[in-house]
Design a protein around this motif. Structure first.
Motif, PDB file in Angstrom:
ATOM      1  N   LEU A  45       0.834  -1.188   0.000  1.00  0.00           N
ATOM      2  CA  LEU A  45       0.000   0.000   0.000  1.00  0.00           C
ATOM      3  C   LEU A  45       0.876   1.248   0.000  1.00  0.00           C
ATOM      4  O   LEU A  45       1.736   1.410   0.855  1.00  0.00           O
ATOM      5  CB  LEU A  45      -0.916  -0.002   1.226  1.00  0.00           C
ATOM      6  CG  LEU A  45      -1.891   1.168   1.312  1.00  0.00           C
ATOM      7  CD1 LEU A  45      -2.892   1.111   0.169  1.00  0.00           C
ATOM      8  CD2 LEU A  45      -2.607   1.163   2.657  1.00  0.00           C
ATOM      9  N   LEU A  46       0.617   2.111  -0.972  1.00  0.00           N
ATOM     10  CA  LEU A  46       1.359   3.371  -1.076  1.00  0.00           C
ATOM     11  C   LEU A  46       0.618   4.481  -0.348  1.00  0.00           C
ATOM     12  O   LEU A  46       1.169   5.207   0.468  1.00  0.00           O
ATOM     13  CB  LEU A  46       1.543   3.723  -2.556  1.00  0.00           C
ATOM     14  CG  LEU A  46       2.441   4.883  -2.917  1.00  0.00           C
ATOM     15  CD1 LEU A  46       3.866   4.606  -2.494  1.00  0.00           C
ATOM     16  CD2 LEU A  46       2.379   5.140  -4.418  1.00  0.00           C
ATOM     17  N   THR A  47      -0.653   4.602  -0.660  1.00  0.00           N
ATOM     18  CA  THR A  47      -1.497   5.598  -0.024  1.00  0.00           C
ATOM     19  C   THR A  47      -2.950   5.248  -0.302  1.00  0.00           C
ATOM     20  O   THR A  47      -3.247   4.395  -1.156  1.00  0.00           O
ATOM     21  CB  THR A  47      -1.165   7.019  -0.521  1.00  0.00           C
ATOM     22  OG1 THR A  47      -1.916   7.978   0.250  1.00  0.00           O
ATOM     23  CG2 THR A  47      -1.502   7.202  -1.997  1.00  0.00           C
ATOM     24  N   GLN A  57      -2.484  14.750   0.534  1.00  0.00           N
ATOM     25  CA  GLN A  57      -1.076  14.956   0.201  1.00  0.00           C
ATOM     26  C   GLN A  57      -0.207  14.269   1.244  1.00  0.00           C
ATOM     27  O   GLN A  57      -0.466  14.354   2.441  1.00  0.00           O
ATOM     28  CB  GLN A  57      -0.755  16.445   0.155  1.00  0.00           C
ATOM     29  CG  GLN A  57       0.613  16.736  -0.425  1.00  0.00           C
ATOM     30  CD  GLN A  57       0.655  18.044  -1.180  1.00  0.00           C
ATOM     31  OE1 GLN A  57      -0.320  18.786  -1.247  1.00  0.00           O
ATOM     32  NE2 GLN A  57       1.793  18.329  -1.772  1.00  0.00           N
ATOM     33  N   ASP A  58       0.815  13.590   0.762  1.00  0.00           N
ATOM     34  CA  ASP A  58       1.739  12.881   1.652  1.00  0.00           C
ATOM     35  C   ASP A  58       3.116  12.991   1.044  1.00  0.00           C
ATOM     36  O   ASP A  58       3.474  12.234   0.152  1.00  0.00           O
ATOM     37  CB  ASP A  58       1.306  11.420   1.796  1.00  0.00           C
ATOM     38  CG  ASP A  58       2.191  10.651   2.763  1.00  0.00           C
ATOM     39  OD1 ASP A  58       1.959   9.442   2.934  1.00  0.00           O
ATOM     40  OD2 ASP A  58       3.105  11.255   3.361  1.00  0.00           O
ATOM     41  N   GLN A  59       3.881  13.973   1.497  1.00  0.00           N
ATOM     42  CA  GLN A  59       5.232  14.244   0.998  1.00  0.00           C
ATOM     43  C   GLN A  59       5.169  14.455  -0.515  1.00  0.00           C
ATOM     44  O   GLN A  59       4.536  15.401  -0.979  1.00  0.00           O
ATOM     45  CB  GLN A  59       6.182  13.122   1.415  1.00  0.00           C
ATOM     46  CG  GLN A  59       6.292  13.013   2.936  1.00  0.00           C
ATOM     47  CD  GLN A  59       7.259  11.958   3.394  1.00  0.00           C
ATOM     48  OE1 GLN A  59       7.494  10.953   2.726  1.00  0.00           O
ATOM     49  NE2 GLN A  59       7.861  12.170   4.555  1.00  0.00           N
ATOM     50  N   ARG A  75      -0.316  11.770  -8.182  1.00  0.00           N
ATOM     51  CA  ARG A  75       0.758  12.602  -8.697  1.00  0.00           C
ATOM     52  C   ARG A  75       1.999  12.383  -7.831  1.00  0.00           C
ATOM     53  O   ARG A  75       1.928  12.442  -6.604  1.00  0.00           O
ATOM     54  CB  ARG A  75       0.366  14.076  -8.674  1.00  0.00           C
ATOM     55  CG  ARG A  75       1.457  15.022  -9.172  1.00  0.00           C
ATOM     56  CD  ARG A  75       0.944  16.456  -9.191  1.00  0.00           C
ATOM     57  NE  ARG A  75       1.953  17.402  -9.670  1.00  0.00           N
ATOM     58  CZ  ARG A  75       2.830  18.034  -8.891  1.00  0.00           C
ATOM     59  NH1 ARG A  75       2.814  17.852  -7.584  1.00  0.00           N
ATOM     60  NH2 ARG A  75       3.701  18.871  -9.410  1.00  0.00           N
ATOM     61  N   ILE A  76       3.113  12.109  -8.496  1.00  0.00           N
ATOM     62  CA  ILE A  76       4.391  11.961  -7.802  1.00  0.00           C
ATOM     63  C   ILE A  76       5.262  13.144  -8.227  1.00  0.00           C
ATOM     64  O   ILE A  76       5.606  13.274  -9.405  1.00  0.00           O
ATOM     65  CB  ILE A  76       5.095  10.635  -8.168  1.00  0.00           C
ATOM     66  CG1 ILE A  76       4.175   9.445  -7.902  1.00  0.00           C
ATOM     67  CG2 ILE A  76       6.387  10.488  -7.364  1.00  0.00           C
ATOM     68  CD1 ILE A  76       4.721   8.119  -8.395  1.00  0.00           C
TER      69      ILE A  76
END
Lengths: 112, 114
Positions: A45-47, A57-59, A75-76
């Motif tokens: 799991l990434l997010t 938003q996470d970093q 979005r990266i």
């Protein structure tokens, strides 16, 4: 029916932003997920985003949710070569006991 | 040690053979799943089990069977393997008490049917 759709490939240059898109079907899904699969490994799991949110938003990661269009994006920012992987979108079907249905996966290739 | 362990990691077999893929977990989760991964098709759900006495078919259960021997063990069988069952198979677990429904995956079992 149960269908989660993603494009299969995305190629970006290191340092650019990557945007991976997904469409889903179940408007009652409470959570929508992004999983990451690195070469030779299982999914992690990434997010995730709760359905009452439009954005998370996470970093370097930003998840956008458009419930009207049933569209989810990841979005990266400042994409690195270590971000090269397959990214899977998934939704949860609570009316079927909470099982997850996954998209086809988007293979992200980051070129130096 | 991995929390979700799959054996074997790689297997080559012949058409018509019976194959069993095993999954064990130390996470104490009640729910377990078997998925197969094919390039361009993503992950497709084969079977899932919400507890020891509960087994459910997924999207592509034909040609497969499962057994939930204990809360920690969930095995997938191919009674008579065929070449289009060549794929990467993943076991996953989740906890019904979890807030998000997150799945935890094993590292996969690559099966080749000749």
């Amino acid at each position: 029916g149960e269908d989660v759709e993603q494009s299969l490939f995305l190629s970006v240059r290191e340092g650019d932003s990557s945007v991976i898109n997904c469409t889903y079907t179940d408007s009652s899904s409470t959570y929508l997920y992004w999983y990451k699969q690195e070469p030779g490994a299982g999914l992690q799991l990434l997010t995730y985003i709760f359905s009452n949110m439009d954005m998370k938003q996470d970093q370097r990661l930003t998840v956008l949710l458009n419930k009207k269009d049933k569209h989810l994006s990841l979005r990266i920012a400042d994409t690195q070569t270590g971000d090269s992987a397959i990214y899977f979108c998934a939704e949860i079907f609570y009316n079927q006991g909470g099982k997850l249905i996954f998209g086809q996966g988007t293979e992200l290739s980051v070129k130096p | 040690d991995a929390d979700v362990t799959q054996t074997p990691r790689n297997r080559i077999t012949k058409t018509g053979k019976r194959i069993m893929l095993e999954c064990s977990q130390t996470k104490g989760h009640d729910r377990m799943y078997w998925y197969r991964q094919d390039p361009g098709l993503g992950l497709q759900l084969i079977y899932y089990s919400f507890d020891v006495k509960d087994i459910n078919k997924g999207e592509i259960s034909d040609g497969y069977s499962v057994s939930r021997q204990a809360q920690a063990k969930f095995s997938l069988s191919l009674e008579s393997a065929i070449p289009n069952q060549t794929a990467l198979y993943f076991c996953a677990t989740s906890d019904h008490r979890g807030n998000t429904g997150e799945l935890f995956f094993g590292e996969g079992s690559r099966l080749t049917v000749l």
